[in-house]
Write a protein that holds these residues in place. Structure first.
Motif, short mmCIF file in Angstrom:
data_model
loop_
_atom_site.label_atom_id
_atom_site.label_comp_id
_atom_site.label_asym_id
_atom_site.label_seq_id
_atom_site.Cartn_x
_atom_site.Cartn_y
_atom_site.Cartn_z
N PRO A 274 0.79 -1.23 0.00
CA PRO A 274 0.00 0.00 0.00
C PRO A 274 0.82 1.28 0.00
CG PRO A 274 -0.05 -1.07 2.17
CD PRO A 274 0.59 -2.04 1.23
N ASP A 275 2.10 1.23 0.39
CA ASP A 275 2.91 2.45 0.44
C ASP A 275 3.62 2.76 -0.87
OD1 ASP A 275 2.29 3.01 3.06
OD2 ASP A 275 4.01 1.92 3.88
N VAL A 276 3.41 1.95 -1.90
CA VAL A 276 4.21 2.08 -3.11
C VAL A 276 4.02 3.42 -3.81
CG1 VAL A 276 2.52 1.04 -4.69
CG2 VAL A 276 4.98 0.82 -5.16
N GLN A 277 2.87 4.04 -3.63
CA GLN A 277 2.61 5.34 -4.26
C GLN A 277 3.08 6.51 -3.42
OE1 GLN A 277 1.85 5.57 -7.29
NE2 GLN A 277 0.16 4.30 -7.96
N ASN A 278 3.58 6.24 -2.21
CA ASN A 278 4.04 7.31 -1.33
C ASN A 278 5.52 7.58 -1.59
OD1 ASN A 278 1.51 7.34 -0.11
ND2 ASN A 278 2.13 5.86 1.46
N ARG A 279 5.81 8.68 -2.26
CA ARG A 279 7.20 9.01 -2.57
C ARG A 279 8.04 9.07 -1.31
NH1 ARG A 279 8.63 14.13 -5.86
NH2 ARG A 279 10.67 13.41 -5.17
N GLY A 280 9.20 8.45 -1.37
CA GLY A 280 10.09 8.44 -0.22
C GLY A 280 9.90 7.25 0.68
N SER A 281 8.87 6.44 0.46
CA SER A 281 8.68 5.24 1.27
C SER A 281 9.60 4.13 0.76
CB SER A 281 7.23 4.76 1.21
OG SER A 281 6.91 4.23 -0.08
N TYR A 282 9.81 3.14 1.59
CA TYR A 282 10.67 2.01 1.19
C TYR A 282 10.04 1.27 0.02
CZ TYR A 282 13.42 -2.28 1.49
OH TYR A 282 14.24 -3.36 1.19
N ALA A 283 8.74 1.08 0.03
CA ALA A 283 8.06 0.38 -1.06
C ALA A 283 8.24 1.14 -2.37
CB ALA A 283 6.58 0.20 -0.73
N TYR A 284 8.04 2.45 -2.33
CA TYR A 284 8.25 3.29 -3.52
C TYR A 284 9.67 3.14 -4.04
CZ TYR A 284 8.65 7.59 -6.31
OH TYR A 284 8.89 8.49 -7.32
N ASN A 285 10.65 3.17 -3.13
CA ASN A 285 12.04 3.09 -3.54
C ASN A 285 12.38 1.72 -4.13
OD1 ASN A 285 12.47 5.72 -2.77
ND2 ASN A 285 13.45 5.22 -0.83
N CYS A 286 11.75 0.66 -3.62
CA CYS A 286 12.00 -0.67 -4.19
C CYS A 286 11.52 -0.74 -5.64
CB CYS A 286 11.32 -1.74 -3.34
SG CYS A 286 12.22 -2.21 -1.85
N LEU A 287 10.32 -0.23 -5.89
CA LEU A 287 9.83 -0.23 -7.27
C LEU A 287 10.69 0.68 -8.14
CD1 LEU A 287 7.91 -1.01 -9.48
CD2 LEU A 287 6.25 0.64 -8.59
N LEU A 288 11.10 1.82 -7.60
CA LEU A 288 11.96 2.72 -8.35
C LEU A 288 13.30 2.04 -8.66
CD1 LEU A 288 12.12 5.59 -9.49
CD2 LEU A 288 13.08 6.34 -7.30
N ALA A 289 13.80 1.25 -7.72
CA ALA A 289 15.05 0.52 -7.96
C ALA A 289 14.90 -0.47 -9.10
CB ALA A 289 15.48 -0.21 -6.68
N ARG A 290 13.75 -1.16 -9.17
CA ARG A 290 13.53 -2.07 -10.29
C ARG A 290 13.51 -1.32 -11.61
NH1 ARG A 290 8.13 -2.82 -12.34
NH2 ARG A 290 9.10 -1.56 -13.95
N ARG A 291 12.87 -0.16 -11.64
CA ARG A 291 12.81 0.64 -12.86
C ARG A 291 14.20 1.14 -13.24
NH1 ARG A 291 7.53 2.45 -14.21
NH2 ARG A 291 8.31 4.46 -14.99
#
Length: 476
Positions: free
Chosen positions: A300-317
């Protein structure tokens, strides 16, 4: 290794610019190009071959800043649970080498967490990490990690630079110095942060040290513009900006030919990279093209910029776009007190996104040549810090043994390597020192850690200094 000759030079201008730049200049000075818009050039980040064929082409390091407790996560100790509440042996507190903040009189502390074995290697994973447990067949667990340093700032520096005092290049800097980067429109070394504050030791953890500043890590921010000074000022259109870059580029090129100053080369290429990143970064950070089931997988945190979930998806990209070294710092693992309350929250923040990253890379065919590393700077003690009550207790720092896992990039999946004694005080089998970890990571990238050197102050330096052995037992 054939490196551009310009990067071998050290000048007085390089020294003072490295020490005196401002925040905006740091952001620009590390955005480097591999190819000129007019003609192909050899630049600091031009891709280069390693010493031998690589198993991995990039690294994602998930750094859990603060020292996660291996006793609550990966290393179940029934004997310690049995002796819970008894005084720790005097041998745990040697006078000749103290490495903890508490001494004699501390009580043994068994974990209250339930563990199960998972995967072909029978990896121990606690109930706090159900998603990590679910992908354990893809992970290689190192349970015999050991380090030389027991306080946070120096220990973070040691894990990230191979030395416990600021001034040495970060691992990502060494990697991009040795191999360059395949990405034309993004930096070769990127840093992402999540949690309550920045890590102790700060930007020295991703600094280029005595290497040219071309190889310094570039932090992406969780608020505002992802990178400072990337947006053009009001009134500056694309054509006028291009004209400016063209004129400044010619002046810098002329000066470079006269002086050979490596920082001019950095500046020359930085403008081109910054110009291209004005398009590439907004596209990179726009998740609108991600399918809903992928977003759901990260949590659920993936859309919150600066969250760990967001950063993990950003790392994949970023890995998809060939960024060479991607480092995520997630703060908050330093649980000296209130461990029962704090640790579950940290695990909730990181468990699902970490597992999602591995699954996402794997299903896209990226895990094979992307090496993912998860771990902190040290472990935690087997005895208690604070009042031994239901809520108010924690664990002190422990450098002698801790756990870490790796995935992809040519390491053996489903393997548990190393073991500790019944108190998780010492490593009893297959120890892996931080220098050994660094040597192994470089090896998987096709680099001989003994040959990747830089001449500075009268001698050749390397990431592993005069230490380190490749841990071949964990390689596929």
């Amino acid at each position: 290794m054939n490196l551009p000759s310009v990067t071998q030079q050290q000048t007085r201008r390089h020294f003072f610019q490295d020490c005196g730049v401002g925040v905006g200049s740091i952001a620009l000075a590390n955005l480097l190009a591999q190819e000129s818009t007019a003609a192909k050039q050899v630049g600091p980040l031009t891709p280069r071959d390693g010493h031998f064929k690589a198993k991995a082409k990039n690294v994602i390091f998930l750094f859990m800043a603060g020292g996660p407790s291996q006793l609550e996560l990966f290393d179940d100790k029934p004997k310690l649970k049995e002796l819970d509440g008894q005084l720790a042996p005097d041998s745990f507190f040697p006078k000749e080498k103290s490495f903890a903040f508490i001494g004699k009189g501390a009580k043994l502390l068994g974990s209250a967490r339930k563990f199960k074995r998972h995967g072909p290697g029978g990896a121990q994973v606690s109930e706090l990490l159900p998603n990590i447990a679910g992908i354990s067949k893809d992970l290689c667990f190192l349970k015999g990690m050991t380090t030389d340093v027991f306080n946070h700032g120096p220990a973070k520096l040691f894990m990230n630079t191979g030395f416990q005092v600021p001034g040495r290049p970060a691992m990502g800097s060494w990697v991009t110095y040795g191999l360059g980067s395949e990405s034309r429109d993004l930096p070769g070394f990127v840093v992402l942060q999540s949690g309550p504050r920045g890590p102790r030791a700060g930007n020295s953890l991703w600094a280029s040290g005595f290497l040219p500043t071309s190889y310094q890590g570039v932090p992406f921010r969780g608020t505002g513009d992802p990178i400072l000074n990337l947006t053009s000022p009001k009134g500056i259109n694309a054509q006028s900006q291009a004209d400016f870059f063209d004129v400044v580029g010619k002046l810098n090129q002329e000066r470079l030919q006269k002086t050979g100053d490596p920082e001019i080369s950095t500046r020359l290429n930085a403008y081109e990279m910054a110009y291209r990143m004005q398009t590439s970064v907004p596209e990179l950070t726009d998740f609108s093209d991600e399918p809903q089931h992928i977003l759901d997988m990260y949590g659920p945190d993936v859309q919150n910029r600066g969250s760990y979930a967001y950063n993990c998806l950003l790392a994949r990209r970023m890995a998809e776009r060939d960024v060479r070294f991607i480092q995520l710092y997630h703060m908050g693992w330093d649980q000296h007190f209130t461990l029962p309350k704090q640790l579950p929250g940290q695990c909730r923040d990181t468990d699902q996104p970490s597992a999602a990253l591995i699954k996402d890379l794997k299903q896209r065919g990226l895990l094979e040549d992307t090496l993912v590393v998860w771990g902190g700077e040290f472990g935690r003690t087997s005895y208690c810090q604070g009042t031994l009550s239901r809520d108010n207790y924690g664990r002190d720092h422990h450098p002698r043994c801790f756990s870490l896992w790796m995935a992809g990039g040519g390491v053996r999946p489903g393997l548990t390597y190393g073991s500790t004694d019944e108190f998780c005080y010492n490593v009893t089998e297959n120890p892996v020192h931080v220098h050994d970890l660094h040597a192994t990571i470089l090896h998987q990238l096709g680099i001989d850690h003994e040959k990747l050197t830089y001449f500075f102050q009268g001698r050749h330096f390397r990431l592993t200094d005069v230490h380190g052995h490749v841990v071949r037992d964990v390689l596929a």
